[in-house]
Design an enzyme around this catalytic site. Structure first.
Site: not given
Length: 239
Positions: A18, A43, A70, A191, A214
């Site tokens: 946004r 990252h 990362e 991951h 994350g």
């Protein structure tokens, strides 16, 4: 004790959708630390679709826990960004341009010479280096020769197979971790780790120093709230 590093890419994605500064990425990072996160991970990618390069400079000024950046070191701008900010850790990931998310580790045999050279650049500046690898004993053994401090085990395969057969899913990770320990490499992982599979992974991987989470953590926070979610993940990774 395994550390929890919270990846805040998805916060940046929401902000960028946004324009403006809502949610405030810096405030979220500081709140995550206040709520118990033991590190902050970002990252940045060349298209800056989530973390912007300026975000890294802004975060570096305020982060009190470990800051982990990362990215793909074959992008010169990424290398310059890391060297300018000197995080506690840089995690080298073999992403290609435009890649949606990380989906494989380094071929540490094929890229041995390159990895040795680029890892030496970061270590000369006092930055701890971790490299993203698949749970392959062959890749772990070759990783040790690159001079890296740590490896980050790519855990998508474990997460995908967890509900069907968790013992089979984790078996190659245990083998890879045991070899890494034997070779003197620190072990990180990340991951698709989440509230369902994190505890089993943490309990069974010897020498696990850090998990970077994350996407699942941010999704869970929509239901449970960020503070509560971070506490829930801390309990899971600590068994």
């Amino acid at each position: 004790m395994t550390k929890l590093s919270v990846n805040i890419n998805k916060i940046a994605t929401l902000r960028n959708s946004r324009g403006g500064n809502n949610p405030d990425l810096i405030k979220v990072a500081l709140d995550a630390e206040r709520f118990g996160a033991e590190g902050i991970t970002v990252h940045p990618r060349p298209d800056e679709r989530h973390i912007r390069y300026q975000d890294v400079f802004d975060l570096k000024k305020v982060i009190q826990t470990e800051f982990n950046i990362e990215g793909n070191p074959k992008e010169q701008k990424f290398v310059e960004l890391v060297l300018a900010n000197k995080p506690a850790q840089v995690t080298l990931v073999p992403d290609t341009e435009g890649q949606l998310t990380s989906n494989h580790g380094w071929d540490t045999i094929k890229h041995q010479s390159y990895l040795k050279d680029i890892i030496a650049v970061f270590k000369a500046e006092g930055i701890r280096v971790s490299i993203f690898v698949d749970p392959s004993e062959e890749m772990v053994e070759a990783a040790q020769s690159t001079g890296t401090d740590r490896i980050e085990l790519y855990t998508e395969a474990y997460a995908s197979g967890f509900h069907e057969d968790k013992e089979r899913a984790i078996k190659p990770y245990i083998k890879a971790a045991k070899l890494a320990e034997k070779l003197g490499l620190g072990i990180n992982a990340g991951h698709d780790l989440d509230l369902h599979n994190l505890q089993y992974f943490s309990q069974n991987i010897p020498g696990l120093l850090e998990v970077s989470i994350g996407h699942a953590l941010i999704c869970d926070s929509l239901y449970f709230g960020l503070e509560n979610t971070i506490q829930m993940y801390l309990r899971q990774k600590n068994g």
